[in-house]
Design a protein around this motif. Sequence first.
Motif, short mmCIF file in Angstrom:
data_model
loop_
_atom_site.label_atom_id
_atom_site.label_comp_id
_atom_site.label_asym_id
_atom_site.label_seq_id
_atom_site.Cartn_x
_atom_site.Cartn_y
_atom_site.Cartn_z
N THR A 141 45.80 42.45 75.22
CA THR A 141 46.99 41.87 74.62
C THR A 141 47.32 40.54 75.29
O THR A 141 47.47 40.48 76.52
N THR A 142 47.40 39.49 74.50
CA THR A 142 47.76 38.16 74.99
C THR A 142 49.22 37.90 74.66
O THR A 142 49.57 37.72 73.49
N CYS A 143 50.03 37.86 75.69
CA CYS A 143 51.47 37.63 75.53
C CYS A 143 51.81 36.30 76.18
O CYS A 143 51.95 36.22 77.42
N PHE A 144 51.90 35.25 75.39
CA PHE A 144 52.05 33.90 75.96
C PHE A 144 53.35 33.74 76.74
O PHE A 144 53.43 32.97 77.70
N GLY A 174 43.61 57.37 73.50
CA GLY A 174 44.90 57.82 73.03
C GLY A 174 45.85 56.68 72.71
O GLY A 174 47.05 56.88 72.55
N LEU A 175 45.32 55.46 72.61
CA LEU A 175 46.13 54.27 72.37
C LEU A 175 45.69 53.56 71.10
O LEU A 175 44.53 53.66 70.68
N LEU A 176 46.61 52.82 70.52
CA LEU A 176 46.28 51.99 69.36
C LEU A 176 45.60 50.69 69.78
O LEU A 176 44.73 50.20 69.09
N ILE A 177 46.00 50.14 70.94
CA ILE A 177 45.51 48.84 71.41
C ILE A 177 44.66 49.04 72.67
O ILE A 177 45.03 49.82 73.57
N ARG A 178 43.54 48.34 72.72
CA ARG A 178 42.65 48.42 73.88
C ARG A 178 43.34 47.85 75.12
O ARG A 178 44.02 46.82 75.04
N ASP A 203 54.99 44.95 75.59
CA ASP A 203 54.79 46.24 76.26
C ASP A 203 54.60 47.37 75.25
O ASP A 203 53.77 48.27 75.46
N THR A 204 55.37 47.33 74.16
CA THR A 204 55.24 48.38 73.14
C THR A 204 53.85 48.36 72.53
O THR A 204 53.23 49.42 72.31
N ILE A 205 53.35 47.17 72.25
CA ILE A 205 52.01 47.06 71.65
C ILE A 205 50.96 47.60 72.61
O ILE A 205 50.03 48.32 72.19
N ARG A 206 51.07 47.27 73.87
CA ARG A 206 50.08 47.72 74.85
C ARG A 206 50.04 49.24 74.97
O ARG A 206 48.97 49.82 75.18
N ASN A 207 51.18 49.89 74.86
CA ASN A 207 51.28 51.31 75.17
C ASN A 207 51.48 52.21 73.95
O ASN A 207 51.76 53.40 74.11
N TYR A 208 51.33 51.67 72.74
CA TYR A 208 51.58 52.48 71.54
C TYR A 208 50.48 53.52 71.38
O TYR A 208 49.29 53.21 71.43
N SER A 245 46.09 40.94 70.11
CA SER A 245 45.52 42.06 70.84
C SER A 245 44.34 42.62 70.05
O SER A 245 44.10 42.23 68.90
N ARG A 246 43.63 43.53 70.69
CA ARG A 246 42.49 44.22 70.06
C ARG A 246 42.80 45.70 69.96
O ARG A 246 43.24 46.33 70.92
N MET A 247 42.53 46.27 68.77
CA MET A 247 42.78 47.69 68.56
C MET A 247 41.66 48.53 69.16
O MET A 247 40.54 48.04 69.40
N THR A 248 41.91 49.78 69.38
CA THR A 248 40.86 50.70 69.83
C THR A 248 39.98 51.16 68.66
O THR A 248 38.98 51.84 68.88
N MET A 249 40.36 50.80 67.46
CA MET A 249 39.58 51.13 66.26
C MET A 249 38.50 50.07 66.06
O MET A 249 38.79 48.87 66.03
#
Length: 896
Positions: A510-513, A502-506, A487-492, A576-580
């Motif tokens: 995010t694949t959370c097995f 406005g996010l680091l991750i697209r 969740d932190t990665i998705r919403n950072y 996951s994939r970054m927005t960069m």
Amino acid sequence: MFKVGSPLRGYTGASSVGDKQFYKIQEWMADVQEDLQGFFGMKAEGFQALAGQSVNLGGVATKGGLDVNWFSIVMQNAEMMHTVANDTNMAVFSMLFVWFWIVMHTGSFLIGSLGMLQIVLSLPVSLFIYRVIFRIWFFDTLQTLAIFVILGVGADDVFVMVDAWVQSRDEVPYGGGSDEDEEQKLASKCDDKAFPVCCATCCCAGPCACMGHDPVRADWYVRRMEYAYSRAMKAVFNTSWTTAMAFFATAVSPIMPISTFGIYAALCIIMNYVFVMTLTPATIIIQEYYMEGTHGESSGEKQSSLPNCCWCCSGPNFGPFSDTVKGWTPPPPSKPEKVPIDEESKAIEKMKVSPCSPEGFINGYLNTMELQTQGGVRWFAIGTVLALSAYGIFSCAASSQLTPPTEAEQWFPDNHIYSKALKSMDKFLSGDDDSYALFKVVYGMKGLDRSKYNIYIPAENRGETKYDSDFDLQPAAAQNAFLDACDTIRNYQCKEKGCQFGLLIRPNTTTCFLEEFQTWHYNTYAETTYDCTATEFYSRLTTFRETTAPKADPYGDWSTEIGMIDGELKFATIDSRMTMKVLQSVIVKRPISKIADNLVDDLVTTSTLNKPFQWTWDWVWYVSLSLFLSFSLPAEHAQNALAQEHSPSNEAAPQNNPSPWRYCLAPYRDSTRRYETEEGLIIGLMLGMAIALPVAFATLIFATGNVVVSLYAIVSIGFVVASVLGACKAYLDWDLGIAESVAGVIVIGLAVDYTIHMGHMYDHASHEIGAQDREARFRFAVEKMGTTVFAGAITTAGSGMFLYFTVLLFFSKMATLIVFTIFFSFLYSFGFFMALLLLAGPEGEFGRIGYILESLGLRKKADYEKPVSVAVVDEALAAPIGSGEVALKGDEDTNL
């Protein structure tokens, strides 16, 4: 798209880059490529086939009206290796060109051939030192560029020595100086025993056959070589030292292939200096003194002006059969008649000198630069200095705009079938997410044991994984911490320019097995993962790993997310994939990289779920076996290799076929590999310049002994570097890639050669002819070193020109950079540096280090040499280039 799988027959594990299975696949793919080329008529023919190319450049694969492109990483690597081997053959043509120019400039087949031999010999000797003493085993495509560099530098060194020898004929008087009996004393060395041999040989074999028996001439040759050797030794040392240090400066680059290239190229420069100062003088003496019928050819001497070498046969009663030799003292040899300067000048003017020849260029340059108006103003020289200063400032601004590439490096030309295929793939096959940086967080790893890793053998012993013995995902606290990390990665949040939404991750990448495992577990067992025992948890997790696939990739598997090794969970990954976007400037990526670091630091940990493992920047590099480009090992390849090497299904794999990536682990973010490479290019270039430029300035101080001349020279060198890099950006719109980063430091080494040569001669004018004013020093420097610099520029640029005929774009880029470097170095040496010395160069002792120290009272004042009279200096400067009938100083004056 056709998927090619592994293992092959006889192997139980997947193939990894560099192992035996990989090479078998590569061989098979090469056969497939050849069949495709034959089927579609794409095999090289005609000149392309003679040039060694395999693919018909510019051709179109067509069958039945359908245009076809094909591409495979394995095929591209094989084609790359073939193309590199073929392109490096152009070095043969560069060698032939340089050999031809040395022969033409020196006028000697022997000097040209042995000069080329010593240049070529510097390569294997340097390789021996490089590998045996320095213990560097890495040698790839980038190192081969040293051939083209050493060809130009080596030829320039030969020219300095040979031209110094030629000029020694005018500077060193025949006969030994003021002692009128010196020639008689030397002549008496031809004693009774030597007389019959000398006379018989001389009179029977014709004039000049007894050259080797002339003690006067032998002494003259010794003093000439002392003069030439002392002058060339310092001049060549100055340029060799600076060029070598510029190459050594690239050793600070964090990109290993670039740093090792600098070390090898520097060793080549040093070994070439050793050969030039040992083999070339011996070759000159053999050519000039011992070879029958060739005396004076390479030095421009005329037989009619040489002293009579048959003085031992000129006495009375002497002939080929005379026995009356005892008691006769031979007369001194006749001196060449001195031709009045005015008559000789007229004779020289009648000679047709091509303006394109070195001599013609120097004559035209002197006439133009020294041209004055009625008011005594040299407007042409002033205009040249101002124009080149303005252009240098413009180039500084343009070069500052260079940034790392925002697109993948293109290796083949646009008309190559693989370049076409890649463009088609980018247009039609690439998903939207592929253009964004991959972000990975890996739990369960503590680090790598790299004690056996050798950076210069990058494909072996890359490290042994250190696992976290406390890692356990089964406890509820650990599962909750893992889910919280997802969740932190998705919403950072990320507010930087390169981030989106406005996010680091697209979103939705995010694949959370563990989330999918918990859903599957409840649907299968009607209970949560928190309710089962540790044994049940890992047994069911193994079943989930082997029987399901990620929702985001139905054709994929969980091998990179759930790291099962020998039945135990060793690591767990969140993808996951970054927005960069991957193809961004390093300026955009740098702050985002820091935010990614902060994200990892903010993740919740427990007693069984420690902080995710992070790779430090200096562990990122991976050097391909087929390319010289440095880049990191893709994370999924590393984890696949790790999982497959240690999985139970691979236990029967052949023991003699270990994967080179056996113990490699993934970095916590895949975007680091490109970002760190880009940072490495910038760091290497900046550090290289920070080292090379001060070394160049120190060398200039040592060479000229004058602060003013050194400051002029370092400004000129700075303008050359800026002009080369600025031209890349302003005219060619290049980025700061591999070629530009290497060239940035190479330019310093090559650019300093011409300015050091000219500055050294400007300073040397006061010692050699006693010139104190700037005009006399300027003319002396141009006359003595101008033709040498001209010839050296031709050889260096000419050797690099053949890189234009190569297929790989990297080599053609280097050709452009070498030509730019020589062009701007030559332009600024004559148009800026020498013109500035003519207008505002130091006179007398002004600017000299010793004089400054004495003026400050830091050193005892010395008795300066009494200047030579103005009439004598004018007489020396009035002589046309190369005539040199005026010898101002003897041995006692020059301390030879």
